[in-house]
Write an enzyme that holds these catalytic residues in place. Sequence first.
Site, short mmCIF file in Angstrom:
data_model
loop_
_atom_site.label_atom_id
_atom_site.label_comp_id
_atom_site.label_asym_id
_atom_site.label_seq_id
_atom_site.Cartn_x
_atom_site.Cartn_y
_atom_site.Cartn_z
N ARG A 59 -7.97 0.96 -11.38
CA ARG A 59 -6.87 0.17 -10.80
C ARG A 59 -6.30 -0.81 -11.82
O ARG A 59 -5.11 -1.08 -11.83
CB ARG A 59 -7.38 -0.56 -9.54
CG ARG A 59 -7.90 0.44 -8.50
CD ARG A 59 -8.23 -0.20 -7.20
NE ARG A 59 -7.04 -0.78 -6.61
CZ ARG A 59 -7.05 -1.82 -5.81
NH1 ARG A 59 -8.20 -2.37 -5.47
NH2 ARG A 59 -5.94 -2.30 -5.33
N ASN A 91 -2.44 -9.05 -2.39
CA ASN A 91 -2.46 -8.02 -3.42
C ASN A 91 -3.10 -8.53 -4.70
O ASN A 91 -2.94 -9.69 -5.07
CB ASN A 91 -1.04 -7.53 -3.72
CG ASN A 91 -0.41 -6.90 -2.49
OD1 ASN A 91 -1.12 -6.56 -1.54
ND2 ASN A 91 0.90 -6.74 -2.50
N ASP A 93 -2.59 -6.87 -7.63
CA ASP A 93 -1.76 -6.49 -8.78
C ASP A 93 -0.93 -7.70 -9.23
O ASP A 93 -0.95 -8.76 -8.61
CB ASP A 93 -0.87 -5.27 -8.42
CG ASP A 93 0.12 -5.57 -7.29
OD1 ASP A 93 0.84 -6.59 -7.37
OD2 ASP A 93 0.19 -4.78 -6.32
N HIS A 108 -6.89 -12.77 -2.53
CA HIS A 108 -7.96 -11.78 -2.69
C HIS A 108 -8.28 -11.48 -4.15
O HIS A 108 -8.91 -10.48 -4.45
CB HIS A 108 -7.60 -10.49 -1.94
CG HIS A 108 -7.60 -10.64 -0.45
ND1 HIS A 108 -7.07 -9.71 0.42
CD2 HIS A 108 -8.07 -11.65 0.34
CE1 HIS A 108 -7.21 -10.13 1.67
NE2 HIS A 108 -7.81 -11.30 1.65
N CYS A 138 -18.31 -11.95 -21.28
CA CYS A 138 -17.43 -13.12 -21.23
C CYS A 138 -17.35 -13.84 -22.58
O CYS A 138 -18.15 -13.59 -23.48
CB CYS A 138 -17.96 -14.11 -20.19
SG CYS A 138 -19.51 -14.86 -20.71
N1 APR Z 1 7.17 -1.23 3.14
C1 APR Z 1 6.62 -2.02 4.09
N2 APR Z 1 5.40 -1.78 4.63
C2 APR Z 1 4.71 -0.72 4.17
C3 APR Z 1 5.24 0.16 3.19
C4 APR Z 1 6.52 -0.13 2.66
N3 APR Z 1 7.08 0.64 1.72
N4 APR Z 1 4.30 1.12 2.95
C5 APR Z 1 3.26 0.87 3.76
N5 APR Z 1 3.51 -0.24 4.50
C6 APR Z 1 2.65 -0.90 5.50
C7 APR Z 1 1.73 0.04 6.24
O1 APR Z 1 2.39 0.57 7.35
C8 APR Z 1 0.58 -0.88 6.60
O2 APR Z 1 0.81 -1.50 7.86
O3 APR Z 1 1.82 -1.79 4.79
C9 APR Z 1 0.60 -1.96 5.50
C10 APR Z 1 -0.54 -1.85 4.50
O4 APR Z 1 -1.75 -2.13 5.16
P1 APR Z 1 -3.15 -2.08 4.40
O5 APR Z 1 -3.25 -0.83 3.60
O6 APR Z 1 -4.22 -2.34 5.40
O7 APR Z 1 -3.04 -3.31 3.35
P2 APR Z 1 -3.29 -4.87 3.59
O8 APR Z 1 -2.90 -5.29 4.95
O9 APR Z 1 -2.68 -5.55 2.43
O10 APR Z 1 -4.87 -4.95 3.46
C11 APR Z 1 -5.47 -6.22 3.50
O11 APR Z 1 -7.59 -5.25 2.99
O12 APR Z 1 -8.88 -3.75 1.84
C12 APR Z 1 -8.47 -5.05 1.90
O13 APR Z 1 -8.54 -6.66 0.23
C13 APR Z 1 -7.79 -5.55 0.66
O14 APR Z 1 -5.99 -7.13 0.44
C14 APR Z 1 -6.44 -5.98 1.14
C15 APR Z 1 -6.68 -6.26 2.61
#
Ligand code: APR
Length: 236
Positions: A59, A91, A93, A108, A138
């Site tokens: 990643r 995120n 990134d 995170h 380190c």
């Molecule tokens: N535009 C808007 N929303 C989108 C897009 C897009 N192009 N593509 C996907 N999505 C939405 C999906 O429908 C979903 O509801 O983004 C959401 C992503 O959800 P997750 O994959 O669960 O990500 P997130 O909510 O950031 O996860 C939270 O979980 O695993 C841990 O630490 C990790 O920070 C992360 C946390």
Amino acid sequence: MALEGRVVVLTGAGVSAESGVRTFRDNDGLWEDQRVEDVATPEAWIRDPTMVWRFYQARRNQLLEVDPNPAHFALAELESKAESFTLITQNVDDLHERGGNSSVIHMHGRLRSLRCEETGRSEVRMERGDLGADFVTCNCCSNGSRMRPDIVWFGEIPMELESIYREVENCDVFIVIGSSGHVYPAAGLVNLANSCGARSILVNFELPINGRDFDEVHIGKAGEILPSLVDVWFDS
Ligand code: APR
């Protein structure tokens, strides 16, 4: 409706999806072919550090190949137009920074940095030699201790929580973009914002589990709808 006052934005993996960074819980998400417990917990790091290291090195290397998308640029524009603006991201990134946002709270953690296992100090480590299969040591300990990913794993406490709560409690508008609402405490911030009288807005590809908690919902791809939403918010 125009956006006035203090704006706080919380982003999730969906905001980086159009840059080619996989989300976690969608059909092609990272947790589809990987068990969270195998790579994203302190226990996994103790049990099989090589596997965890390989997962995060892949990643970290991907950061060199991806670029910000129109959603990131729209958030930089939002920052430049809002009276007061805070960006909180789940995120890891660096696409918000590269998209032009000036200060980002990474609750995170970050892929670009690694953390000394002895002192807990973080260092940005993105040189060629930092991105291979070998563990990295380190610069803070005289003997060079092993470093771990600078990531908040499941079971660990998110970073900068105190300032996050303060910002959300005091905002006038709270916007969540691209998050499935499964992971707390991030998923509960909308409820805090609502209880403090903020207007809450969601931009997401589909209605997430906590979608009904928002005053206003915009369904679609963030990169497609956020740029025009920013125009509407500031031209009206
Ligand atoms: N535009 C808007 N929303 C989108 C897009 C897009 N192009 N593509 C996907 N999505 C939405 C999906 O429908 C979903 O509801 O983004 C959401 C992503 O959800 P997750 O994959 O669960 O990500 P997130 O909510 O950031 O996860 C939270 O979980 O695993 C841990 O630490 C990790 O920070 C992360 C946390």
